[in-house]
Structures are given as structure tokens and as C-alpha cells.
Design a protein around this motif. Structure first.
Motif, PDB file in Angstrom:
ATOM      1  N   VAL A  20      39.910  46.974  36.478  1.00 62.76           N
ATOM      2  CA  VAL A  20      39.292  46.221  37.577  1.00 62.76           C
ATOM      3  C   VAL A  20      39.242  47.077  38.840  1.00 62.76           C
ATOM      4  O   VAL A  20      38.232  47.079  39.551  1.00 62.76           O
ATOM      5  CB  VAL A  20      40.035  44.885  37.818  1.00 62.76           C
ATOM      6  CG1 VAL A  20      39.571  44.219  39.095  1.00 62.76           C
ATOM      7  CG2 VAL A  20      39.818  43.949  36.648  1.00 62.76           C
ATOM      8  N   ASN A  21      40.305  47.807  39.129  1.00 65.35           N
ATOM      9  CA  ASN A  21      40.282  48.673  40.312  1.00 65.35           C
ATOM     10  C   ASN A  21      39.222  49.757  40.194  1.00 65.35           C
ATOM     11  O   ASN A  21      38.530  50.062  41.173  1.00 65.35           O
ATOM     12  CB  ASN A  21      41.657  49.302  40.552  1.00 65.35           C
ATOM     13  CG  ASN A  21      42.603  48.331  41.215  1.00 65.35           C
ATOM     14  OD1 ASN A  21      42.195  47.476  41.993  1.00 65.35           O
ATOM     15  ND2 ASN A  21      43.878  48.458  40.911  1.00 65.35           N
ATOM     16  N   ARG A  23      36.460  49.513  38.481  1.00 70.33           N
ATOM     17  CA  ARG A  23      35.171  48.813  38.586  1.00 70.33           C
ATOM     18  C   ARG A  23      34.839  48.488  40.049  1.00 70.33           C
ATOM     19  O   ARG A  23      33.699  48.642  40.485  1.00 70.33           O
ATOM     20  CB  ARG A  23      35.202  47.538  37.739  1.00 70.33           C
ATOM     21  CG  ARG A  23      33.889  46.855  37.597  1.00 70.33           C
ATOM     22  CD  ARG A  23      32.953  47.686  36.772  1.00 70.33           C
ATOM     23  NE  ARG A  23      31.649  47.036  36.805  1.00 70.33           N
ATOM     24  CZ  ARG A  23      30.530  47.618  36.484  1.00 70.33           C
ATOM     25  NH1 ARG A  23      30.535  48.844  36.054  1.00 70.33           N
ATOM     26  NH2 ARG A  23      29.407  46.981  36.548  1.00 70.33           N
ATOM     27  N   ILE A  24      35.854  48.072  40.802  1.00 68.42           N
ATOM     28  CA  ILE A  24      35.647  47.766  42.223  1.00 68.42           C
ATOM     29  C   ILE A  24      35.232  49.034  42.970  1.00 68.42           C
ATOM     30  O   ILE A  24      34.317  49.006  43.794  1.00 68.42           O
ATOM     31  CB  ILE A  24      36.915  47.133  42.835  1.00 68.42           C
ATOM     32  CG1 ILE A  24      37.100  45.718  42.282  1.00 68.42           C
ATOM     33  CG2 ILE A  24      36.839  47.101  44.358  1.00 68.42           C
ATOM     34  CD1 ILE A  24      38.445  45.085  42.637  1.00 68.42           C
ATOM     35  N   GLN A  27      31.650  49.855  42.120  1.00 72.16           N
ATOM     36  CA  GLN A  27      30.725  48.948  42.788  1.00 72.16           C
ATOM     37  C   GLN A  27      30.560  49.318  44.261  1.00 72.16           C
ATOM     38  O   GLN A  27      29.447  49.274  44.799  1.00 72.16           O
ATOM     39  CB  GLN A  27      31.211  47.502  42.662  1.00 72.16           C
ATOM     40  CG  GLN A  27      31.093  46.951  41.259  1.00 72.16           C
ATOM     41  CD  GLN A  27      31.805  45.612  41.087  1.00 72.16           C
ATOM     42  OE1 GLN A  27      32.542  45.164  41.951  1.00 72.16           O
ATOM     43  NE2 GLN A  27      31.585  44.991  39.938  1.00 72.16           N
ATOM     44  N   TYR A  39      26.340  42.692  44.555  1.00 73.95           N
ATOM     45  CA  TYR A  39      27.028  42.065  43.437  1.00 73.95           C
ATOM     46  C   TYR A  39      27.299  40.603  43.761  1.00 73.95           C
ATOM     47  O   TYR A  39      27.535  40.247  44.914  1.00 73.95           O
ATOM     48  CB  TYR A  39      28.333  42.806  43.136  1.00 73.95           C
ATOM     49  CG  TYR A  39      28.086  44.157  42.530  1.00 73.95           C
ATOM     50  CD1 TYR A  39      27.841  44.286  41.173  1.00 73.95           C
ATOM     51  CD2 TYR A  39      28.052  45.307  43.312  1.00 73.95           C
ATOM     52  CE1 TYR A  39      27.579  45.529  40.606  1.00 73.95           C
ATOM     53  CE2 TYR A  39      27.804  46.546  42.755  1.00 73.95           C
ATOM     54  CZ  TYR A  39      27.561  46.648  41.404  1.00 73.95           C
ATOM     55  OH  TYR A  39      27.296  47.866  40.836  1.00 73.95           O
ATOM     56  N   LEU A  43      31.720  37.133  41.332  1.00 68.97           N
ATOM     57  CA  LEU A  43      32.320  38.282  40.655  1.00 68.97           C
ATOM     58  C   LEU A  43      33.346  38.957  41.553  1.00 68.97           C
ATOM     59  O   LEU A  43      34.461  39.260  41.130  1.00 68.97           O
ATOM     60  CB  LEU A  43      31.243  39.290  40.238  1.00 68.97           C
ATOM     61  CG  LEU A  43      31.754  40.611  39.663  1.00 68.97           C
ATOM     62  CD1 LEU A  43      32.533  40.369  38.365  1.00 68.97           C
ATOM     63  CD2 LEU A  43      30.596  41.565  39.431  1.00 68.97           C
ATOM     64  N   ARG A  44      32.977  39.152  42.812  1.00 69.73           N
ATOM     65  CA  ARG A  44      33.921  39.773  43.753  1.00 69.73           C
ATOM     66  C   ARG A  44      35.135  38.883  43.989  1.00 69.73           C
ATOM     67  O   ARG A  44      36.257  39.385  44.122  1.00 69.73           O
ATOM     68  CB  ARG A  44      33.215  40.095  45.069  1.00 69.73           C
ATOM     69  CG  ARG A  44      32.182  41.204  44.895  1.00 69.73           C
ATOM     70  CD  ARG A  44      31.667  41.683  46.200  1.00 69.73           C
ATOM     71  NE  ARG A  44      31.171  40.563  47.004  1.00 69.73           N
ATOM     72  CZ  ARG A  44      30.139  40.633  47.797  1.00 69.73           C
ATOM     73  NH1 ARG A  44      29.492  41.750  47.934  1.00 69.73           N
ATOM     74  NH2 ARG A  44      29.753  39.593  48.500  1.00 69.73           N
ATOM     75  N   GLN A  47      37.402  39.233  40.915  1.00 72.01           N
ATOM     76  CA  GLN A  47      38.061  40.536  40.950  1.00 72.01           C
ATOM     77  C   GLN A  47      39.195  40.547  41.977  1.00 72.01           C
ATOM     78  O   GLN A  47      40.292  41.024  41.701  1.00 72.01           O
ATOM     79  CB  GLN A  47      37.051  41.643  41.266  1.00 72.01           C
ATOM     80  CG  GLN A  47      36.090  41.926  40.151  1.00 72.01           C
ATOM     81  CD  GLN A  47      34.981  42.881  40.568  1.00 72.01           C
ATOM     82  OE1 GLN A  47      34.619  42.969  41.738  1.00 72.01           O
ATOM     83  NE2 GLN A  47      34.443  43.593  39.591  1.00 72.01           N
ATOM     84  N   VAL A  51      43.214  40.957  41.062  1.00 69.31           N
ATOM     85  CA  VAL A  51      44.010  42.057  41.617  1.00 69.31           C
ATOM     86  C   VAL A  51      45.199  41.503  42.402  1.00 69.31           C
ATOM     87  O   VAL A  51      46.328  41.998  42.276  1.00 69.31           O
ATOM     88  CB  VAL A  51      43.134  42.982  42.488  1.00 69.31           C
ATOM     89  CG1 VAL A  51      43.979  43.937  43.314  1.00 69.31           C
ATOM     90  CG2 VAL A  51      42.155  43.747  41.623  1.00 69.31           C
TER      91      VAL A  51
END
Length: 145
Positions: A20-21, A23-24, A27, A39, A43-44, A47, A51
Motif C-alpha cells: 500500500v505504501n 502504491r501511494i 500514485q 484517483y 480509494l485514498r 488506503q 495504513v
């Protein structure tokens, strides 16, 4: 992304956290280079909440080297992948916690084996909440009773 085979693998919270980190970060790079990319807010939110949740667990302080060392050392015990993942995610501190995570634990392992497993956990996966202050406070509370 297309899911080819559901439930084909178990992954630890550490792997989820790392994924996830990554992917962030990806993005953010895309949004900085391409201003028209946006995005979805949900989704944000997911995420961010994921986290934040993982930061509150023992997993947040793990490193790749610790996970590899744990898996190598615990390999001599016949734990299933699911049991290894649970131990890795929760980092049990006592035999009671191990009994809750490992199926038929009393039949599969001796007390010495459990002590060895706890030793492996404490040496390869140290926890930041294992400080001497908490032990001293507990001892003081017991003495005053």
C-alpha cells in the motif's frame, strides 16, 4: 488490475503495508507528473485508513530482514503458512497467545518447543512495546496490593 485466482496466496500485514505504501508513492508520482490524473476519493480513504490501522499494530516496526530471519528460524517447526502469518502479524508474547494461534498446539508441540518459538519471536521480531517500564509498573502495582 485483474484477479486471476482468488485466495491463491496468504500475505502478511507487513507485505500489505509495504504494498500500500508503494502504491501511494506511485500514485503521488503520477499525479505530480500528470495533473489530469485523479484517483477516487474512496480509494485514498481506504488506503489512509489501512495504513493508520497497521501503524497501530506490531507489524508497523517490522523490516524485510526481520521477516526473512523469522521465517528461516521458524521453519524447523511444522507450522502451516496461515499459522506463520498469524504469528508474524500478531507477535505473541506468551504461550497462551501461541495456543490461540496454532491449531492443536498442545498436541503438536512440547513446552520446550513453545519456549523456543517464543524465543525466536522475541529475537527476530522485537516489539517496541516491550519495554522495561511496563514491567516495572506491573511489579509495583502487584507489590501495593
Amino acid at each position: 488490475m485483474k484477479i486471476k485466482n482468488t485466495r491463491s496466496a496468504l500475505i502478511s500485514n507487513y507485505e500489505v503495508f509495504d504494498l500500500v505504501n508503494d502504491r501511494i508513492s506511485y500514485q503521488k508520482q503520477i499525479q505530480q507528473s500528470q495533473s489530469n490524473v485523479d484517483y477516487p476519493e474512496h480509494l485514498r480513504t481506504i488506503q489512509f485508513e489501512l495504513v493508520e490501522y497497521i501503524k497501530g499494530t506490531p507489524t508497523s516496526t517490522q523490516s524485510e530482514d526481520q521477516v526473512k530471519a523469522f521465517l528461516q528460524q521458524i521453519d524447523r517447526y511444522s507450522l502451516t503458512l496461515g499459522e506463520k502469518v498469524q504469528v508474524l502479524n500478531l507477535r505473541p508474547k506468551s504461550a497462551v497467545e501461541i495456543y490461540l494461534l496454532i491449531e492443536e498446539c498442545e498436541e503438536r508441540f512440547s513446552e520446550e518447543d513453545l519456549d523456543n518459538i517464543l524465543s525466536i519471536i522475541s529475537t527476530t521480531l522485537p516489539r517496541p512495546d516491550e519495554d522495561d517500564d511496563g514491567i516495572e509498573e506491573m511489579e509495583q502495582a502487584l507489590e501495593t496490593q
